[in-house]
Scaffold this active site. Structure first.
Site, PDB file in Angstrom:
ATOM      1  N   ARG A  65      31.814   0.680  10.560  1.00 30.89           N
ATOM      2  CA  ARG A  65      33.137   0.157  10.917  1.00 30.89           C
ATOM      3  C   ARG A  65      34.142   0.617   9.872  1.00 30.89           C
ATOM      4  O   ARG A  65      33.865   0.526   8.679  1.00 30.89           O
ATOM      5  CB  ARG A  65      33.094  -1.380  10.896  1.00 30.89           C
ATOM      6  CG  ARG A  65      32.790  -1.991  12.231  1.00 30.89           C
ATOM      7  CD  ARG A  65      32.526  -3.458  12.096  1.00 30.89           C
ATOM      8  NE  ARG A  65      33.613  -4.211  11.466  1.00 30.89           N
ATOM      9  CZ  ARG A  65      33.641  -5.539  11.416  1.00 30.89           C
ATOM     10  NH1 ARG A  65      32.666  -6.236  11.967  1.00 30.89           N
ATOM     11  NH2 ARG A  65      34.620  -6.178  10.842  1.00 30.89           N
TER      12      ARG A  65
ATOM     13  N   ARG B 237      26.000  -1.724   6.663  1.00 29.49           N
ATOM     14  CA  ARG B 237      26.124  -2.186   8.044  1.00 29.49           C
ATOM     15  C   ARG B 237      26.528  -1.024   8.961  1.00 29.49           C
ATOM     16  O   ARG B 237      27.406  -0.236   8.632  1.00 29.49           O
ATOM     17  CB  ARG B 237      27.183  -3.290   8.093  1.00 29.49           C
ATOM     18  CG  ARG B 237      27.335  -3.903   9.451  1.00 29.49           C
ATOM     19  CD  ARG B 237      27.869  -5.286   9.356  1.00 29.49           C
ATOM     20  NE  ARG B 237      29.293  -5.338   9.142  1.00 29.49           N
ATOM     21  CZ  ARG B 237      29.991  -6.475   9.226  1.00 29.49           C
ATOM     22  NH1 ARG B 237      29.378  -7.609   9.500  1.00 29.49           N
ATOM     23  NH2 ARG B 237      31.278  -6.473   9.018  1.00 29.49           N
TER      24      ARG B 237
ATOM     25  N   LYS C  58      27.588 -13.981  10.430  1.00 30.71           N
ATOM     26  CA  LYS C  58      28.096 -14.813  11.538  1.00 30.71           C
ATOM     27  C   LYS C  58      27.792 -14.171  12.887  1.00 30.71           C
ATOM     28  O   LYS C  58      27.387 -14.851  13.825  1.00 30.71           O
ATOM     29  CB  LYS C  58      29.621 -15.028  11.419  1.00 30.71           C
ATOM     30  CG  LYS C  58      30.055 -15.707  10.126  1.00 30.71           C
ATOM     31  CD  LYS C  58      31.539 -16.056  10.138  1.00 30.71           C
ATOM     32  CE  LYS C  58      32.452 -14.846  10.225  1.00 30.71           C
ATOM     33  NZ  LYS C  58      32.364 -13.936   9.073  1.00 30.71           N
TER      34      LYS C  58
ATOM     35  N   ARG D 246      39.156  -7.888   2.303  1.00 33.80           N
ATOM     36  CA  ARG D 246      38.730  -8.911   3.269  1.00 33.80           C
ATOM     37  C   ARG D 246      38.153 -10.127   2.539  1.00 33.80           C
ATOM     38  O   ARG D 246      38.345 -11.257   2.974  1.00 33.80           O
ATOM     39  CB  ARG D 246      37.716  -8.303   4.247  1.00 33.80           C
ATOM     40  CG  ARG D 246      38.386  -7.274   5.164  1.00 33.80           C
ATOM     41  CD  ARG D 246      37.374  -6.470   5.929  1.00 33.80           C
ATOM     42  NE  ARG D 246      36.691  -7.249   6.934  1.00 33.80           N
ATOM     43  CZ  ARG D 246      35.537  -6.903   7.484  1.00 33.80           C
ATOM     44  NH1 ARG D 246      34.942  -5.788   7.120  1.00 33.80           N
ATOM     45  NH2 ARG D 246      35.002  -7.661   8.411  1.00 33.80           N
TER      46      ARG D 246
ATOM     47  N   ARG E 194      40.557 -18.578  11.409  1.00 32.67           N
ATOM     48  CA  ARG E 194      40.536 -17.820  10.160  1.00 32.67           C
ATOM     49  C   ARG E 194      41.487 -18.427   9.130  1.00 32.67           C
ATOM     50  O   ARG E 194      41.529 -17.974   8.004  1.00 32.67           O
ATOM     51  CB  ARG E 194      41.035 -16.444  10.510  1.00 32.67           C
ATOM     52  CG  ARG E 194      40.336 -15.157  10.205  1.00 32.67           C
ATOM     53  CD  ARG E 194      38.915 -15.082   9.935  1.00 32.67           C
ATOM     54  NE  ARG E 194      38.577 -13.727   9.561  1.00 32.67           N
ATOM     55  CZ  ARG E 194      37.824 -12.904  10.276  1.00 32.67           C
ATOM     56  NH1 ARG E 194      37.285 -13.301  11.389  1.00 32.67           N
ATOM     57  NH2 ARG E 194      37.568 -11.690   9.836  1.00 32.67           N
TER      58      ARG E 194
END
Ligand code: AMP
Length: 210
Positions: free
Chosen positions: A155, A127, A13, A166, A88
């Site tokens: 992160r 990532r 996204k 998540r 969300r």
């Protein structure tokens, strides 16, 4: 133009949202980025949001809605925005509908990036973010340039256990938005999010008629 980017964490996204926002000349409103900046700056919002983010849980809705209102009030958002990571859950979607209506704006559609869970886990483990610019890379699919490679960081919520939570939160709270918007008659553009970054960009542009 007002578009929502929907998809699991790690579906792309952020990356696709930036390109889309640039092509359309409107800002990307990424609540996760705004929250991470608040945590980094040690603001009141950041202190309240941090424990939820570190656990991979959603930050309470009342903290999020103010951010979105503020972002939409910027002159750059006069002609629209790309929402990334918001709404969300259904309550946030309902609040967004109210905010848009109040301001005489309409939601044009949803871009749903479809990526299977195993691909997500592989993507998120690789990532990396540049702490100076916020730019996001992947060690294999989109490696950082040499001068940036030394400072990129993972992160904290991209660690495997948090990623799994998540994904659970996405399935339970965010995925129901697909049916929610379909039942409201908002166009939901389902895009295969497993190809290359440029192939996905092209698929989105084609679908939106850009
Ligand atoms: P993201 O960068 O969109 O994956 O968001 C990272 C984290 O920020 C999420 O796991 C949540 O803890 C929090 N967050 C971001 N956007 C929202 C939102 N719209 N509502 C609640 N929490 C959010």
């Amino acid at each position: 133009m007002h578009l929502i980017l929907l998809g699991a964490p790690g579906a792309g996204k952020g990356t696709q949202g930036s390109t889309l926002a640039e092509n359309l000349g409107i800002p990307k409103i990424a609540t996760g980025d705004i929250l991470r900046n608040a945590v980094r700056d040690g603001t009141d919002l950041g202190r309240k949001a941090k424990e939820f983010m570190d656990a991979g849980e959603l930050v309470p809705d009342e903290l999020i809605l103010g951010l979105v209102r503020e972002a939409l009030a910027q002159p750059s958002a006069g002609a629209g925005a790309i929402f990334d990571g918001f709404p969300r859950n259904v309550a946030q979607a309902t609040s967004l509908a109210g905010i848009l209506e109040e301001q005489g704006r309409t939601l044009d559609g949803i871009v749903l990036l479809d990526v299977p869970d195993d691909v997500i886990v592989e993507r998120m483990s690789g990532r990396r973010t540049d702490p100076e610019t916020g730019e996001v890379y992947h060690v294999r699919h989109n490696p950082p340039p040499a001068e940036v490679a030394e400072r990129v960081v993972q992160r904290p919520d991209d660690r495997e256990e948090t990623v799994r939570n998540r994904l659970r939160v996405y399935a339970a709270q965010t995925a129901p938005l697909i049916e929610h918007y379909q039942s409201e008659g908002v166009p939901v553009h389902r895009i295969d999010g497993t190809g290359s970054i440029t192939a996905i960009q092209e698929a989105i542009s084609l679908r939106l008629g850009l």
